[in-house]
Design a protein around this motif. Structure first.
Motif, PDB file in Angstrom:
ATOM      1  N   HIS A 315      81.624  -0.178 -31.017  1.00 13.26           N
ATOM      2  CA  HIS A 315      81.520   0.319 -29.642  1.00 13.26           C
ATOM      3  C   HIS A 315      82.789   1.047 -29.224  1.00 13.26           C
ATOM      4  O   HIS A 315      83.902   0.580 -29.458  1.00 13.26           O
ATOM      5  N   ARG A 316      82.597   2.233 -28.619  1.00 13.77           N
ATOM      6  CA  ARG A 316      83.713   2.999 -28.052  1.00 13.77           C
ATOM      7  C   ARG A 316      83.514   3.050 -26.544  1.00 13.77           C
ATOM      8  O   ARG A 316      82.632   3.765 -26.051  1.00 13.77           O
ATOM      9  N   ASN A 317      84.331   2.316 -25.816  1.00 16.94           N
ATOM     10  CA  ASN A 317      84.137   2.213 -24.370  1.00 16.94           C
ATOM     11  C   ASN A 317      84.621   3.460 -23.625  1.00 16.94           C
ATOM     12  O   ASN A 317      83.916   4.018 -22.787  1.00 16.94           O
ATOM     13  N   SER A 318      85.856   3.917 -23.933  1.00 17.61           N
ATOM     14  CA  SER A 318      86.429   5.090 -23.256  1.00 17.61           C
ATOM     15  C   SER A 318      86.505   6.252 -24.240  1.00 17.61           C
ATOM     16  O   SER A 318      87.110   6.137 -25.312  1.00 17.61           O
ATOM     17  N   VAL A 319      85.887   7.348 -23.872  1.00 18.94           N
ATOM     18  CA  VAL A 319      85.766   8.501 -24.773  1.00 18.94           C
ATOM     19  C   VAL A 319      86.288   9.756 -24.077  1.00 18.94           C
ATOM     20  O   VAL A 319      85.932  10.025 -22.920  1.00 18.94           O
ATOM     21  N   LEU A 320      87.128  10.509 -24.768  1.00 19.06           N
ATOM     22  CA  LEU A 320      87.621  11.807 -24.283  1.00 19.06           C
ATOM     23  C   LEU A 320      87.013  12.900 -25.147  1.00 19.06           C
ATOM     24  O   LEU A 320      87.222  12.930 -26.371  1.00 19.06           O
ATOM     25  N   ALA A 333      77.646  10.245 -26.502  1.00 14.22           N
ATOM     26  CA  ALA A 333      78.526   9.129 -26.156  1.00 14.22           C
ATOM     27  C   ALA A 333      77.808   8.131 -25.244  1.00 14.22           C
ATOM     28  O   ALA A 333      77.924   6.906 -25.418  1.00 14.22           O
ATOM     29  N   LEU A 334      77.046   8.646 -24.276  1.00 16.42           N
ATOM     30  CA  LEU A 334      76.293   7.761 -23.385  1.00 16.42           C
ATOM     31  C   LEU A 334      75.259   6.953 -24.168  1.00 16.42           C
ATOM     32  O   LEU A 334      75.081   5.743 -23.923  1.00 16.42           O
ATOM     33  N   PHE A 335      74.587   7.601 -25.087  1.00 19.22           N
ATOM     34  CA  PHE A 335      73.566   6.912 -25.884  1.00 19.22           C
ATOM     35  C   PHE A 335      74.181   5.770 -26.690  1.00 19.22           C
ATOM     36  O   PHE A 335      73.530   4.738 -26.915  1.00 19.22           O
ATOM     37  N   ASN A 336      75.429   5.950 -27.108  1.00 15.40           N
ATOM     38  CA  ASN A 336      76.108   4.933 -27.911  1.00 15.40           C
ATOM     39  C   ASN A 336      76.916   3.946 -27.065  1.00 15.40           C
ATOM     40  O   ASN A 336      77.768   3.223 -27.594  1.00 15.40           O
ATOM     41  N   GLY A 337      76.675   3.949 -25.750  1.00 20.99           N
ATOM     42  CA  GLY A 337      77.192   2.895 -24.903  1.00 20.99           C
ATOM     43  C   GLY A 337      78.543   3.124 -24.261  1.00 20.99           C
ATOM     44  O   GLY A 337      79.127   2.188 -23.705  1.00 20.99           O
ATOM     45  N   ALA A 338      79.073   4.337 -24.325  1.00 22.07           N
ATOM     46  CA  ALA A 338      80.370   4.594 -23.697  1.00 22.07           C
ATOM     47  C   ALA A 338      80.268   4.422 -22.180  1.00 22.07           C
ATOM     48  O   ALA A 338      79.333   4.925 -21.549  1.00 22.07           O
ATOM     49  N   GLN A 339      81.233   3.735 -21.599  1.00 22.01           N
ATOM     50  CA  GLN A 339      81.228   3.460 -20.169  1.00 22.01           C
ATOM     51  C   GLN A 339      82.117   4.402 -19.370  1.00 22.01           C
ATOM     52  O   GLN A 339      81.906   4.596 -18.171  1.00 22.01           O
ATOM     53  N   GLN A 340      83.127   4.955 -20.021  1.00 22.11           N
ATOM     54  CA  GLN A 340      84.057   5.862 -19.343  1.00 22.11           C
ATOM     55  C   GLN A 340      84.208   7.114 -20.208  1.00 22.11           C
ATOM     56  O   GLN A 340      84.882   7.080 -21.235  1.00 22.11           O
ATOM     57  N   SER A 378      91.878  22.185 -22.571  1.00 17.95           N
ATOM     58  CA  SER A 378      91.938  20.834 -23.133  1.00 17.95           C
ATOM     59  C   SER A 378      93.363  20.433 -23.499  1.00 17.95           C
ATOM     60  O   SER A 378      93.783  19.294 -23.292  1.00 17.95           O
ATOM     61  N   ARG A 379      94.121  21.388 -24.032  1.00 18.48           N
ATOM     62  CA  ARG A 379      95.487  21.070 -24.439  1.00 18.48           C
ATOM     63  C   ARG A 379      96.358  20.757 -23.231  1.00 18.48           C
ATOM     64  O   ARG A 379      97.216  19.855 -23.274  1.00 18.48           O
ATOM     65  N   THR A 380      96.155  21.445 -22.138  1.00 22.68           N
ATOM     66  CA  THR A 380      96.912  21.174 -20.922  1.00 22.68           C
ATOM     67  C   THR A 380      96.566  19.788 -20.396  1.00 22.68           C
ATOM     68  O   THR A 380      97.446  19.039 -19.952  1.00 22.68           O
ATOM     69  N   PHE A 381      95.289  19.420 -20.458  1.00 24.13           N
ATOM     70  CA  PHE A 381      94.875  18.088 -20.031  1.00 24.13           C
ATOM     71  C   PHE A 381      95.562  17.020 -20.881  1.00 24.13           C
ATOM     72  O   PHE A 381      96.051  16.002 -20.354  1.00 24.13           O
ATOM     73  N   LEU A 382      95.603  17.230 -22.182  1.00 20.94           N
ATOM     74  CA  LEU A 382      96.260  16.275 -23.077  1.00 20.94           C
ATOM     75  C   LEU A 382      97.727  16.079 -22.711  1.00 20.94           C
ATOM     76  O   LEU A 382      98.260  14.970 -22.766  1.00 20.94           O
ATOM     77  N   SER A 383      98.372  17.165 -22.336  1.00 18.40           N
ATOM     78  CA  SER A 383      99.791  17.106 -22.001  1.00 18.40           C
ATOM     79  C   SER A 383     100.037  16.351 -20.699  1.00 18.40           C
ATOM     80  O   SER A 383     101.115  15.781 -20.502  1.00 18.40           O
ATOM     81  N   GLN A 384      99.028  16.317 -19.820  1.00 25.29           N
ATOM     82  CA  GLN A 384      99.207  15.740 -18.498  1.00 25.29           C
ATOM     83  C   GLN A 384      98.715  14.307 -18.367  1.00 25.29           C
ATOM     84  O   GLN A 384      99.265  13.527 -17.592  1.00 25.29           O
ATOM     85  N   THR A 385      97.652  13.966 -19.100  1.00 27.58           N
ATOM     86  CA  THR A 385      97.015  12.670 -18.883  1.00 27.58           C
ATOM     87  C   THR A 385      97.890  11.507 -19.351  1.00 27.58           C
ATOM     88  O   THR A 385      98.626  11.617 -20.335  1.00 27.58           O
ATOM     89  N   GLN A 386      97.761  10.401 -18.639  1.00 23.08           N
ATOM     90  CA  GLN A 386      98.444   9.162 -19.007  1.00 23.08           C
ATOM     91  C   GLN A 386      97.452   8.108 -19.504  1.00 23.08           C
ATOM     92  O   GLN A 386      97.851   6.995 -19.864  1.00 23.08           O
ATOM     93  N   GLU A 387      96.174   8.485 -19.550  1.00 22.47           N
ATOM     94  CA  GLU A 387      95.136   7.551 -19.959  1.00 22.47           C
ATOM     95  C   GLU A 387      95.148   7.328 -21.476  1.00 22.47           C
ATOM     96  O   GLU A 387      95.612   8.175 -22.236  1.00 22.47           O
ATOM     97  N   LYS A 388      94.605   6.157 -21.881  1.00 23.86           N
ATOM     98  CA  LYS A 388      94.439   5.839 -23.292  1.00 23.86           C
ATOM     99  C   LYS A 388      92.944   5.756 -23.588  1.00 23.86           C
ATOM    100  O   LYS A 388      92.155   5.282 -22.753  1.00 23.86           O
ATOM    101  N   TYR A 389      92.534   6.188 -24.779  1.00 19.86           N
ATOM    102  CA  TYR A 389      91.113   6.298 -25.106  1.00 19.86           C
ATOM    103  C   TYR A 389      90.788   5.600 -26.427  1.00 19.86           C
ATOM    104  O   TYR A 389      91.625   5.510 -27.337  1.00 19.86           O
TER     105      TYR A 389
END
Length: 805
Positions: A315-320, A333-340, A378-389
């Motif tokens: 199971h992969r809960n958080s997916v980017l 991802a939704l079909f495989n149960g991802a919640q975020q 996408s690359r700019t988002f990667l540089s800014q986000t503090q989330e873990k996936y």
């Protein structure tokens, strides 16, 4: 007194006309790039534009040779040239779609007749640029004592033109925009009309305006190259375009057909019918599939592809999802149960059509409560986000059957080593990175992906990288999954079970042997496995160096993942696959090389030709040549590097490029206006060119780290920093040209148009050359070349012999 006011009023009108004409030329240039990217490909667009822009150099040559004759007739010629420039802006695009000019860059290397049509296309599109540049050049030569003011008008107008082009893309279709832009030069010509021949010129202008209005009411029907994806799709039974929208992002079209199906590398164990769907095309090229989806679905198509490998780990809960495109991976991802689920997509038009027009087809997928979307690079988002996936997934790379190198010059910042590092740092302890691509032959994309992963893991200090990697293939696709922690026995068993269930081959997995790697799908060339194993061993550098194609990992400095051509290996490849087939492996970069040869040849001709009239000696010719060549190369090199840096920094490619170009030109224009206050002598030339060279040299080493350290700031703060960082050097870069032109005028008036022509020719050459330098050596070297060019301009000033006072 009345006469003085009249002269001043004409002076103001002339300044305004220069700004209007310059604005139109820049807008038209951007529009042509947009137009040719749609009907052909972006590399061809730059080839045509590069040749057409040599009209600026040609205008300098013509003025140099016929200076006296032209200057005597400026009252009539200036408005006539501006009106004609506008006329051809509207006419040229329409004529280019006729049989006489129509050709396809895809067949350039196999059909000799295409060269004639290419030559005619060059000539056709050079006309509006040549006529407009001739008008501006004549004004510069005639008003050289006020060059600071007129150059200010030229640059500010150009900066406004860049912003205007973006607005036009939102409001009008690609067929309408050339005619809309054409109004500006004609109006510029009208406002500077003088008594001489006024009636004839007004009648001519009215006729031109009437023709343009007719063009607007009768837009031509442009057609894509027959080799573009949308052309193939429209050949299918009952195929039709069900959605079309033009914007600064490009032309988005959706094609539907009852036989149009998308199933990338589908397992041979899948026996159910694949439902037909629609396909999004971006500038005529495949962009994404829109697959029917419902919350009630009991299976998902991608579960039968190698792209489902990360979900075999559990199971992969958080997916980017990076570059989410049409949303197929979201529903997977939704079909495989991802919640975020976080989906990042840079094209807001695509997100809009999936949220509105095509929402019923996908059961309002983009409104799902588990989904969060971001319209950003996408690359700019990667540089800014503090989330873990738990999972970071990239889009499927390449095309079915391989590519012909049409994306070779695309900057793919998402596929660099630095991007992989950012993905790695945004993973949870058991997180995964998934990269999938179509299989190609000769093998390039999978090997380059492997090299990127191998070098990245080594840089992270991973002692045994193979313990972190699973790689499987089907008949058509291949998927890498890289785990932050080592693969466990449970992971390995799950992957083996997944491969057995769907008949995929475990190409790289702890414990896998050679017979397992082609258990279900044999390969034409099993050396592929040797290269893969070698890339993850001490032999990596030797294999990369010896391979026929460039599989060196892309970096932020050289972000050309899809550039596989190695010039030194080209002859060997030609012997293996045949001379006629070779261009179709790496067409994009080859055309860039051909463009450079064409441009440099024509530029040298245009620079040397006036010397037969002007003479080879006297007039500081060596200084004029070196100084204005240095300015032309230096300015354009820096502009290209700025665009690269700030597109990544701000995250919105279209608007970022517009901000860079507009701020740079307007700031340079202000610098030009200020230069009018400076004295024209050697010390001034030395100071200004020296300041610019030092600025660029400083930026070459410090701008990258500075932008990286501030990328997480609020967008408004970043825009402010962007404006400041660009405006400061640009202000000083606007001074050397007008001061230098005034210096030429003092020594030898007849050399002024030659200097103008040199600068125009070199500016075009530098654009193509900068791309080649960036591909081969990186953007840092391009910036160092910019500093070197201004240093040459600085040193050339010691050759400048001042006229005795």
């Amino acid at each position: 007194m009345f006469g003085v006011n009249k002269i001043d009023f004409y002076h103001i009108r002339l300044i305004l006309a220069v700004a209007m004409l310059s604005s139109a030329i820049v807008s038209y240039e951007i529009q042509l790039i947009h137009f040719f990217t749609i009907v052909q490909w972006h590399h061809f667009a730059y080839m045509v534009i590069s040749i057409a822009l040599l009209g600026f150099g040609a205008s300098g040559t013509v003025i140099s040779i016929f200076r006296k004759w032209l200057l005597k007739r400026t009252d009539t010629l200036l408005p006539l040239l501006m009106i004609c420039s506008g006329l051809f802006m509207s006419v040229a695009v329409r004529l280019s779609r006729s049989e006489m000019f129509l050709f396809d860059s895809y067949t350039l290397f196999v059909d000799r007749f295409q060269y004639l049509q290419l030559l005619l296309t060059y000539l056709l599109f050079s006309l509006p640029f040549f006529l407009g540049a001739l008008a501006i050049g004549l004004i510069f030569v005639k008003k050289v004592s006020d060059i600071g003011t007129y150059y200010f008008s030229d640059l500010v107008g150009a900066g406004i033109g860049g912003a205007m082009a973006i607005l036009l893309f939102w409001k009008f279709s690609p067929q309408e925009i050339p005619s809309i832009i054409a109004f500006l030069p004609i109006l510029a010509g009208i406002i500077i009309l003088r008594k001489k021949a006024r009636l004839i010129l007004i009648s001519f202008a009215i006729g031109c305006l009437s023709l343009i209005v007719y063009h607007l009411h009768r837009p031509f029907d442009f057609s894509h190259s027959q080799f573009k994806g949308v052309s193939y799709a429209l050949n299918l039974p009952e195929a039709k375009i069900t959605y079309e929208k033009s914007s600064p992002y490009g032309l988005i079209q959706v094609v539907s057909s009852p036989v149009l199906r998308y199933a990338p590398g589908l397992s041979l164990t899948h026996h159910d019918a694949v439902a037909p769907g629609s396909v999004i095309f971006y500038n005529g090229d495949w962009y994404a599939s829109i697959q029917p989806w419902s919350k009630k679905d009991t299976s998902h198509l991608l579960n039968y592809t190698t792209m489902s490998l990360p979900y075999a780990f559990g199971h992969r809960n958080s997916v980017l999802l990076l570059d989410a495109h049409g949303g197929l991976e979201i529903s997977h991802a939704l079909f495989n149960g991802a919640q975020q689920i976080t989906a990042v997509e840079p094209n807001e038009i695509v997100i809009s059509l999936l949220k509105h027009e095509y929402a019923p087809i996908t059961d309002s997928l983009f409104y799902h409560p588990n989904l969060q979307t971001h319209v950003l690079e996408s690359r700019t988002f990667l540089s800014q986000t503090q989330e873990k996936y738990d999972l970071i997934q990239l889009p499927l790379l390449g095309n079915f059957g391989g590519t012909v190198g049409l994306n070779a010059l695309n900057e793919t910042n998402l596929l660099t080593k630095e991007a992989f590092s950012e993905m790695w740092n945004n993973l949870n302890p058991n997180g995964l990175i998934a990269i999938s691509s179509w299989m190609d032959y000769p093998h390039r994309m999978p090997l380059k992906s492997a090299a990127t992963i191998s070098e990245s893991l080594e840089s992270f200090g991973i002692a045994h990288p193979l313990n972190h990697i699973a790689m499987i293939k089907s008949w058509g696709t291949i998927t890498f999954v890289v785990k932050r922690r080592s693969l466990t026995p449970t992971d390995i068993n799950s992957i083996q079970s997944f491969c057995h269930q769907y008949e995929f081959d475990p190409v790289m997995l702890p414990g896998a042997v050679l017979k397992d790697k082609a258990q279900y799908h044999t390969m034409e060339d099993e050396n592929f496995f040797y290269y893969l194993d070698g890339i993850f061993s001490s032999k990596r550098e030797k294999i990369i160096d010896a391979y026929d194609f460039n599989i060196q990992p892309a970096t932020d400095n050289k972000p050309y993942f899809f550039q596989f051509l190695r010039w030194k290996k080209l002859s060997g490849i030609a012997k293996q696959i045949g001379q006629a087939s070779t261009p179709f492996l790496e067409l994009g970069y080859l055309i860039a090389g051909v463009t450079f040869i064409q441009v440099i040849t024509l530029a040298l001709f245009l620079i040397i030709l006036p010397l037969f009239r002007l003479g080879w000696k006297g007039g500081n010719k060596a200084w004029v040549l070196l100084y204005f060549c240095g300015l032309g190369f230096g300015y354009m090199f820096l502009e290209i590097v700025f665009i690269k840096h700030f597109v990544l920094y701000l995250g919105h490619p279209i608007y970022s490029a517009a901000i860079v170009i507009s701020i740079m030109l307007i700031s340079s224009g202000i610098g030009s206006y200020f230069s009018s206050r400076l004295r024209t002598h050697r010390k001034t030339l030395l100071k200004i060119t020296g300041i610019v060279a030092v600025f660029i040299l400083f930026y070459a080493f410090f701008i990258g780290p500075f932008l990286s350290s501030t990328v997480g700031l609020h967008i408004s703060t970043k825009i402010g920093l962007t404006c400041a960082l660009i405006a400061l050097p640009s202000f000083f870069m606007g001074m050397p040209f007008p001061i230098g032109l005034k210096a030429v005028n003092i020594i030898s008036t007849s050399d002024v148009p030659w200097a103008w022509g040199i600068n125009g020719c070199v500016s075009v050459v530098s654009t193509t050359l900068a791309v080649i330098i960036a591909v081969e050596f990186g953007f840092t070297v391009v910036m160092l070349f910019s500093a070197a060019a201004y240093t040459i301009a600085f040193l050339s000033n010691f050759l400048f012999i001042e006229k005795p006072r």
